[in-house]
Design a protein around this motif. Structure first.
Motif, PDB file in Angstrom:
ATOM      1  N   PRO A   1       0.855   7.686   3.358  1.00  0.00           N
ATOM      2  CA  PRO A   1       0.645   9.086   2.978  1.00  0.00           C
ATOM      3  C   PRO A   1      -0.748   9.337   2.400  1.00  0.00           C
ATOM      4  CG  PRO A   1       2.763   8.299   2.163  1.00  0.00           C
ATOM      5  CD  PRO A   1       2.024   7.092   2.664  1.00  0.00           C
ATOM      6  N   VAL A   2      -1.211  10.566   2.557  1.00  0.00           N
ATOM      7  CA  VAL A   2      -2.430  11.022   1.902  1.00  0.00           C
ATOM      8  C   VAL A   2      -2.041  12.127   0.931  1.00  0.00           C
ATOM      9  CG1 VAL A   2      -2.940  12.643   3.782  1.00  0.00           C
ATOM     10  CG2 VAL A   2      -4.763  11.966   2.196  1.00  0.00           C
ATOM     11  N   VAL A   3      -2.616  12.058  -0.276  1.00  0.00           N
ATOM     12  CA  VAL A   3      -2.324  13.034  -1.324  1.00  0.00           C
ATOM     13  C   VAL A   3      -3.643  13.637  -1.784  1.00  0.00           C
ATOM     14  CG1 VAL A   3      -1.233  13.426  -3.546  1.00  0.00           C
ATOM     15  CG2 VAL A   3      -0.382  11.611  -2.058  1.00  0.00           C
ATOM     16  N   ILE A   4      -3.753  14.958  -1.666  1.00  0.00           N
ATOM     17  CA  ILE A   4      -4.971  15.652  -2.069  1.00  0.00           C
ATOM     18  C   ILE A   4      -4.804  16.157  -3.501  1.00  0.00           C
ATOM     19  CG2 ILE A   4      -6.622  17.456  -1.459  1.00  0.00           C
ATOM     20  CD1 ILE A   4      -6.239  15.530   0.809  1.00  0.00           C
ATOM     21  N   GLU A   5      -5.821  15.933  -4.327  1.00  0.00           N
ATOM     22  CA  GLU A   5      -5.846  16.534  -5.665  1.00  0.00           C
ATOM     23  C   GLU A   5      -7.039  17.487  -5.742  1.00  0.00           C
ATOM     24  OE1 GLU A   5      -5.516  15.537 -10.432  1.00  0.00           O
ATOM     25  OE2 GLU A   5      -6.324  14.006  -9.099  1.00  0.00           O
ATOM     26  N   PRO A   6      -6.852  18.720  -5.275  1.00  0.00           N
ATOM     27  CA  PRO A   6      -7.946  19.698  -5.350  1.00  0.00           C
ATOM     28  C   PRO A   6      -8.001  20.321  -6.733  1.00  0.00           C
ATOM     29  CG  PRO A   6      -6.052  20.704  -4.313  1.00  0.00           C
ATOM     30  CD  PRO A   6      -5.657  19.281  -4.650  1.00  0.00           C
ATOM     31  N   ARG A   7      -9.159  20.884  -7.059  1.00  0.00           N
ATOM     32  CA  ARG A   7      -9.279  21.487  -8.386  1.00  0.00           C
ATOM     33  C   ARG A   7      -9.901  22.883  -8.355  1.00  0.00           C
ATOM     34  NH1 ARG A   7     -11.802  16.433 -11.526  1.00  0.00           N
ATOM     35  NH2 ARG A   7     -12.710  16.050  -9.475  1.00  0.00           N
ATOM     36  N   HIS A   8     -10.261  23.349  -7.142  1.00  0.00           N
ATOM     37  CA  HIS A   8     -10.758  24.723  -7.022  1.00  0.00           C
ATOM     38  C   HIS A   8      -9.586  25.659  -6.721  1.00  0.00           C
ATOM     39  CE1 HIS A   8     -12.861  28.248  -5.416  1.00  0.00           C
ATOM     40  NE2 HIS A   8     -13.881  27.834  -6.148  1.00  0.00           N
ATOM     41  N   PRO A   9      -9.536  26.849  -7.315  1.00  0.00           N
ATOM     42  CA  PRO A   9      -8.393  27.751  -7.116  1.00  0.00           C
ATOM     43  C   PRO A   9      -8.100  28.106  -5.662  1.00  0.00           C
ATOM     44  CG  PRO A   9      -9.746  28.512  -8.953  1.00  0.00           C
ATOM     45  CD  PRO A   9     -10.501  27.387  -8.308  1.00  0.00           C
TER      46      PRO A   9
ATOM     47  N   LEU B   1       0.830  -1.208   0.000  1.00  0.00           N
ATOM     48  CA  LEU B   1       0.000   0.000   0.000  1.00  0.00           C
ATOM     49  C   LEU B   1       0.860   1.251   0.000  1.00  0.00           C
ATOM     50  CD1 LEU B   1      -2.744   1.426   0.182  1.00  0.00           C
ATOM     51  CD2 LEU B   1      -2.612   1.169   2.675  1.00  0.00           C
ATOM     52  N   GLY B   2       0.602   2.123  -0.965  1.00  0.00           N
ATOM     53  CA  GLY B   2       1.231   3.426  -1.027  1.00  0.00           C
ATOM     54  C   GLY B   2       0.253   4.511  -0.620  1.00  0.00           C
ATOM     55  N   PRO B   3       0.310   5.688  -1.238  1.00  0.00           N
ATOM     56  CA  PRO B   3      -0.552   6.802  -0.832  1.00  0.00           C
ATOM     57  C   PRO B   3      -2.029   6.563  -1.139  1.00  0.00           C
ATOM     58  CG  PRO B   3       1.324   7.564  -2.132  1.00  0.00           C
ATOM     59  CD  PRO B   3       1.275   6.082  -2.269  1.00  0.00           C
ATOM     60  N   ILE B   4      -2.868   7.249  -0.379  1.00  0.00           N
ATOM     61  CA  ILE B   4      -4.298   7.344  -0.687  1.00  0.00           C
ATOM     62  C   ILE B   4      -4.520   8.664  -1.410  1.00  0.00           C
ATOM     63  CG2 ILE B   4      -6.645   7.334   0.217  1.00  0.00           C
ATOM     64  CD1 ILE B   4      -5.055   4.761   0.781  1.00  0.00           C
ATOM     65  N   LEU B   5      -5.101   8.591  -2.601  1.00  0.00           N
ATOM     66  CA  LEU B   5      -5.384   9.781  -3.395  1.00  0.00           C
ATOM     67  C   LEU B   5      -6.785  10.282  -3.083  1.00  0.00           C
ATOM     68  CD1 LEU B   5      -4.756  11.743  -5.801  1.00  0.00           C
ATOM     69  CD2 LEU B   5      -5.819  10.003  -7.268  1.00  0.00           C
ATOM     70  N   VAL B   6      -6.889  11.544  -2.692  1.00  0.00           N
ATOM     71  CA  VAL B   6      -8.165  12.168  -2.366  1.00  0.00           C
ATOM     72  C   VAL B   6      -8.396  13.279  -3.383  1.00  0.00           C
ATOM     73  CG1 VAL B   6      -9.501  13.403  -0.613  1.00  0.00           C
ATOM     74  CG2 VAL B   6      -7.896  11.603   0.073  1.00  0.00           C
ATOM     75  N   GLN B   7      -9.182  12.988  -4.415  1.00  0.00           N
ATOM     76  CA  GLN B   7      -9.449  13.970  -5.471  1.00  0.00           C
ATOM     77  C   GLN B   7     -10.776  14.659  -5.185  1.00  0.00           C
ATOM     78  OE1 GLN B   7     -11.000  12.889  -9.389  1.00  0.00           O
ATOM     79  NE2 GLN B   7      -9.168  13.803 -10.293  1.00  0.00           N
ATOM     80  N   THR B   8     -10.719  15.940  -4.873  1.00  0.00           N
ATOM     81  CA  THR B   8     -11.936  16.675  -4.533  1.00  0.00           C
ATOM     82  C   THR B   8     -12.584  17.235  -5.792  1.00  0.00           C
ATOM     83  OG1 THR B   8     -10.687  18.712  -4.127  1.00  0.00           O
ATOM     84  CG2 THR B   8     -11.067  17.250  -2.245  1.00  0.00           C
ATOM     85  N   PRO B   9     -13.896  17.471  -5.758  1.00  0.00           N
ATOM     86  CA  PRO B   9     -14.578  18.003  -6.936  1.00  0.00           C
ATOM     87  C   PRO B   9     -14.168  19.449  -7.216  1.00  0.00           C
ATOM     88  CG  PRO B   9     -16.076  17.874  -5.072  1.00  0.00           C
ATOM     89  CD  PRO B   9     -14.825  17.182  -4.648  1.00  0.00           C
ATOM     90  N   PRO B  10     -14.273  19.884  -8.474  1.00  0.00           N
ATOM     91  CA  PRO B  10     -13.880  21.256  -8.814  1.00  0.00           C
ATOM     92  C   PRO B  10     -14.650  22.324  -8.040  1.00  0.00           C
ATOM     93  CG  PRO B  10     -14.136  19.933 -10.799  1.00  0.00           C
ATOM     94  CD  PRO B  10     -14.658  19.105  -9.659  1.00  0.00           C
ATOM     95  N   SER B  11     -15.825  21.991  -7.547  1.00  0.00           N
ATOM     96  CA  SER B  11     -16.645  22.974  -6.832  1.00  0.00           C
ATOM     97  C   SER B  11     -16.290  23.104  -5.351  1.00  0.00           C
ATOM     98  CB  SER B  11     -18.121  22.588  -6.945  1.00  0.00           C
ATOM     99  OG  SER B  11     -18.348  21.305  -6.385  1.00  0.00           O
ATOM    100  N   LEU B  12     -15.452  22.210  -4.833  1.00  0.00           N
ATOM    101  CA  LEU B  12     -15.177  22.203  -3.393  1.00  0.00           C
ATOM    102  C   LEU B  12     -14.087  23.214  -3.055  1.00  0.00           C
ATOM    103  CD1 LEU B  12     -15.968  20.814  -0.723  1.00  0.00           C
ATOM    104  CD2 LEU B  12     -13.966  19.348  -1.030  1.00  0.00           C
ATOM    105  N   LEU B  13     -14.483  24.281  -2.339  1.00  0.00           N
ATOM    106  CA  LEU B  13     -13.553  25.302  -1.908  1.00  0.00           C
ATOM    107  C   LEU B  13     -12.709  24.796  -0.739  1.00  0.00           C
ATOM    108  CD1 LEU B  13     -15.920  26.921  -3.388  1.00  0.00           C
ATOM    109  CD2 LEU B  13     -15.243  28.852  -1.940  1.00  0.00           C
TER     110      LEU B  13
END
Length: 241
Positions: A132-140, A100-112
């Motif tokens: 590890p946890v890795v966040i992939e956010p998409r809101h500016p 097991l490596g990182p957990i990817l947490v991809q948030t929706p583009p609308s999530l501030l």
């Protein structure tokens, strides 16, 4: 420094099939040439622990899986009140063991970005996971010094995404590991990167290398089967780095 290069899923397109062993299951053949893979199907549904155990058994000892967090965590509950879902995920993933490596947490583009919500979620994550946890956010709003500091303070990394969904998203952030997620450009999920672009990616990846954390590079341009070829090319470019 360990560079882990792979793709989202382990399907081997016909165009590069000759570069993999001819015997064994699909994952076993994939893992003979690439050292990591990102499991995306966990975003859509739970898998049995026996499934994860079977996948782990099909790979070499140094192989690693990253795992995409379920959409109920990211898109439905939006990182709030997720203790039960994190407990389920942790229980399911025990069967991957040391693969097991990182957990990817991809948030929706609308999530501030919200500092309190993010901190509570990361605390809940750390109570369940050592990985590890890795966040992939998409809101500016996520690509600020304050947001980056909060992630780093909680030992969470932020994905370096290509193409970047907002200014600053193309560089890694936070702390814990470095995780590049390459979706294909100009056509997301479809375009191959090409030799010149891969050389740029190689140089960028190596510039972020340190001895105390792994570097991950995951190609997500899988719609037309370009990801595996890109991953093999980058692995050859970084061999011995």
């Amino acid at each position: 420094m360990k560079i882990r290069i792979g793709t989202a899923g382990w399907a081997i397109p016909a165009e590069v099939r000759g570069r993999f062993p001819v015997t064994g299951g699909g994952l076993e053949r994939y893992a003979a040439r690439l050292g990591a893979v990102e499991i995306n199907t966990t975003f859509y549904r739970r898998h049995r622990p026996t499934t994860f155990a079977r996948w782990a058994a099909a790979t070499p000892r140094d192989f690693r899986f990253s795992v995409k967090a379920p959409r109920e965590i990211t898109h439905l509950r939006k990182l709030e009140n997720c203790d039960d879902l994190l407990a389920e995920l942790a229980s399911d993933l025990e069967s991957l063991g040391d693969r097991l490596g990182p957990i990817l947490v991809q948030t929706p583009p609308s999530l501030l970005f919200n500092d309190a919500r993010t901190a509570v979620f990361l605390d809940a994550f750390r109570a369940r996971f050592e990985t590890p946890v890795v966040i992939e956010p998409r809101h500016p709003s996520w690509f600020t010094e304050a947001a980056d500091k909060l992630l780093a303070d909680h030992g969470a990394a932020r994905v370096a995404a290509d193409p970047e969904p907002a200014p600053g998203a193309g560089l890694p952030g936070g702390d814990g590991c470095v995780y590049f997620r390459l979706h294909g450009s100009p056509a997301m999920y479809r375009s191959a990167h090409g030799r010149d672009r891969l050389e740029i990616i190689r140089d960028m990846v190596l510039a972020w290398g340190t001895r105390d954390r792994d570097l991950w590079v995951i190609f997500d341009n899988t719609a037309l089967g370009e990801a595996v070829g890109d991953a093999l090319a980058l692995a050859q470019m970084t061999d011995g780095a």
